[in-house]
Write an enzyme that holds these catalytic residues in place. Structure first.
Site, PDB file in Angstrom:
ATOM      1  N   GLU A  63       7.692 -66.763  16.019  1.00 49.36           N
ATOM      2  CA  GLU A  63       7.869 -65.551  16.815  1.00 49.36           C
ATOM      3  C   GLU A  63       9.249 -64.946  16.611  1.00 49.36           C
ATOM      4  O   GLU A  63       9.406 -63.727  16.548  1.00 49.36           O
ATOM      5  CB  GLU A  63       7.620 -65.841  18.292  1.00 49.36           C
ATOM      6  CG  GLU A  63       6.169 -66.096  18.648  1.00 49.36           C
ATOM      7  CD  GLU A  63       5.267 -64.903  18.354  1.00 49.36           C
ATOM      8  OE1 GLU A  63       5.762 -63.754  18.314  1.00 49.36           O
ATOM      9  OE2 GLU A  63       4.058 -65.115  18.178  1.00 49.36           O
ATOM     10  N   TYR A 118       9.942 -60.707  25.305  1.00 47.78           N
ATOM     11  CA  TYR A 118       8.788 -60.826  24.406  1.00 47.78           C
ATOM     12  C   TYR A 118       8.597 -62.259  23.919  1.00 47.78           C
ATOM     13  O   TYR A 118       7.495 -62.816  24.003  1.00 47.78           O
ATOM     14  CB  TYR A 118       8.919 -59.897  23.189  1.00 47.78           C
ATOM     15  CG  TYR A 118       7.895 -60.278  22.145  1.00 47.78           C
ATOM     16  CD1 TYR A 118       6.565 -59.928  22.313  1.00 47.78           C
ATOM     17  CD2 TYR A 118       8.249 -61.050  21.036  1.00 47.78           C
ATOM     18  CE1 TYR A 118       5.602 -60.325  21.409  1.00 47.78           C
ATOM     19  CE2 TYR A 118       7.290 -61.455  20.124  1.00 47.78           C
ATOM     20  CZ  TYR A 118       5.959 -61.087  20.312  1.00 47.78           C
ATOM     21  OH  TYR A 118       5.012 -61.506  19.424  1.00 47.78           O
ATOM     22  N   ASP A 169       3.781 -56.868  21.571  1.00 42.56           N
ATOM     23  CA  ASP A 169       4.570 -56.478  20.408  1.00 42.56           C
ATOM     24  C   ASP A 169       4.130 -55.088  19.968  1.00 42.56           C
ATOM     25  O   ASP A 169       3.385 -54.403  20.694  1.00 42.56           O
ATOM     26  CB  ASP A 169       4.431 -57.514  19.287  1.00 42.56           C
ATOM     27  CG  ASP A 169       3.038 -57.517  18.650  1.00 42.56           C
ATOM     28  OD1 ASP A 169       2.119 -56.835  19.176  1.00 42.56           O
ATOM     29  OD2 ASP A 169       2.859 -58.192  17.614  1.00 42.56           O
ATOM     30  N   CYS A 215      -6.990 -51.732  14.623  1.00 43.86           N
ATOM     31  CA  CYS A 215      -6.354 -50.602  15.311  1.00 43.86           C
ATOM     32  C   CYS A 215      -5.025 -50.281  14.633  1.00 43.86           C
ATOM     33  O   CYS A 215      -3.952 -50.338  15.232  1.00 43.86           O
ATOM     34  CB  CYS A 215      -6.156 -50.955  16.784  1.00 43.86           C
ATOM     35  SG  CYS A 215      -5.768 -49.543  17.844  1.00 43.86           S
ATOM     36  N   CYS A 223     -12.291 -47.843  13.915  1.00 38.30           N
ATOM     37  CA  CYS A 223     -12.781 -47.850  15.298  1.00 38.30           C
ATOM     38  C   CYS A 223     -14.210 -48.380  15.419  1.00 38.30           C
ATOM     39  O   CYS A 223     -14.568 -48.989  16.433  1.00 38.30           O
ATOM     40  CB  CYS A 223     -12.693 -46.448  15.887  1.00 38.30           C
ATOM     41  SG  CYS A 223     -10.993 -45.810  15.998  1.00 38.30           S
ATOM     42  N   CYS A 256     -12.487 -47.348  24.720  1.00 41.43           N
ATOM     43  CA  CYS A 256     -11.242 -46.757  24.248  1.00 41.43           C
ATOM     44  C   CYS A 256     -11.172 -45.271  24.584  1.00 41.43           C
ATOM     45  O   CYS A 256     -11.971 -44.458  24.112  1.00 41.43           O
ATOM     46  CB  CYS A 256     -11.122 -46.958  22.739  1.00 41.43           C
ATOM     47  SG  CYS A 256      -9.579 -46.297  22.076  1.00 41.43           S
TER      48      CYS A 256
END
Length: 363
Positions: A49, A132, A150, A202, A209, A218
């Protein structure tokens, strides 16, 4: 159960998609691995991370492998010489992360007997761990119901809710939405699923989509304009700073290097002598600022873009018969440059003066 309103969140569609389409990553415990009883290792999760901040997965993979091979546990990293850690990080950028990585490892080894705290609050108390990273490690390593956000998750959330407020002002609202969506069951998988969805489906441009597990809910898709989101504030033009770098080489193939001070931009990294440029101030750009008098020759200019400014360095080179004694510097064989903690901008400067320098360096 499937829901089309995320104010009463249902993570099942996304988790079902993740079970089938998750990315296999070297730091990840995938759903099939978890089914076999394999548990996430906090050290690996934390290391990945930190490395992934502001960096892509393909760029991180070789660095992650190198760090694990050299320092397989947090205690090993805590005991490693700082210059070795900085050298192993060189090229990955955002070098304050490497300094904080070392400090955090030392704190875990010293204050927590080598065991990472298992809550967001405990993790945030460690050096270099912000909101985060604390949320990500808490969720992925310890299965805590932490809201992880993120850049990929921001994009997914902004489209799900058609959030029109621009970034970064919209982040608190986005975080609230992520918290609503995050399930008590499998929160770590949910966080990684959201990241994978943003990275593979995405996407910023031409999102797929029709393949999205959230397509029925959405709001951006309903408005027929997913690429409008997330809305970003107008970027400020980056200032340009100027300086000079000096590449001195002996007849024996040694190059003059020095180490930057620990604090500030590129702190603790290795460099060729350079002038006193900063994010706010220009440095000298002429050969008059060289580390010692010699027949310095101009050999080009390099440009490097930092987060908040663009740097343009005038590069000078000189070939001398033998070493000259200089303060706070040393002479290193050109063949050993790859073992040094040289940031990308310094590699550019050296390559401009010595085009084959890194082709001749040892692996």
């Amino acid at each position: 159960m499937t829901s089309t309103t995320f104010d009463a969140p249902a993570a099942t569609p996304l988790l079902d998609w993740y079970d089938r389409h998750h990315r296999d990553l070297p730091w990840r415990v995938s759903p099939p691995m978890a089914a076999r009883g394999i548990k996430a290792e906090p050290y690996r999760v934390w290391l990945s991370e930190v490395m992934l901040q502001q960096t892509t997965v393909p760029a991180v993979k070789p660095y992650f492998a190198t760090f694990l091979a050299r320092w397989p546990t947090v205690r090993d990293l805590a005991n490693a010489p700082s210059e070795d850690v900085m050298a192993a990080w060189a090229g990955l950028g955002y070098y304050a992360r490497a300094r904080n990585l070392k400090k955090c490892a030392e704190a875990v080894a010293r204050d927590h007997d080598g065991v990472f705290p298992d809550t967001e609050e405990g993790l945030k108390a460690l050096p270099g761990i912000g909101d985060y990273t604390a949320a990500a490690v808490s969720a992925i390593a310890f299965n805590r119901q932490s809201a992880v956000m993120d850049g990929n998750v921001e994009r997914v959330i902004s489209r799900l809710y058609a959030i029109s407020a621009p970034l970064p002002a919209a982040k608190p609202l986005m975080k609230q939405k992520v918290a609503l969506l995050t399930p008590a069951d499998r929160p770590g998988d949910f966080a990684q699923a959201m990241m994978d969805l943003g990275a593979t489906i995405c996407t910023p441009k031409r999102p797929a989509c029709s393949l999205c597990p959230f397509r029925e809910a959405c709001e951006a898709l309903r408005l027929h304009d997913p690429e409008k989101f997330p809305v970003k504030a107008a970027k400020k033009e980056k200032p340009v700073r100027y300086g000079a770098a000096f590449v001195a080489v002996t007849a024996d193939g040694e190059i003059l290097l020095r180490r930057r001070i620990e604090s500030g931009l590129l702190g603790g990294m290795t460099e060729v002598p350079t002038t006193g440029w900063t994010a706010r101030l220009d440095g000298e750009t002429s050969a008059d600022a060289a580390p010692f008098p010699a027949g310095w020759e101009a050999c080009g200019t390099v440009t490097h873009v930092f987060t908040h400014f663009e740097l343009r360095l005038s590069i000078y080179r000189v070939a001398i018969p033998s070493r000259i004694q200089t303060d706070n510097a040393w002479w290193e064989p050109v063949t050993n440059l790859d073992a040094q903690a040289l940031p990308t901008v310094m590699k550019k400067a050296i390559a401009t003066a010595i085009p084959l320098a890194f082709k001749h360096s040892k692996d």
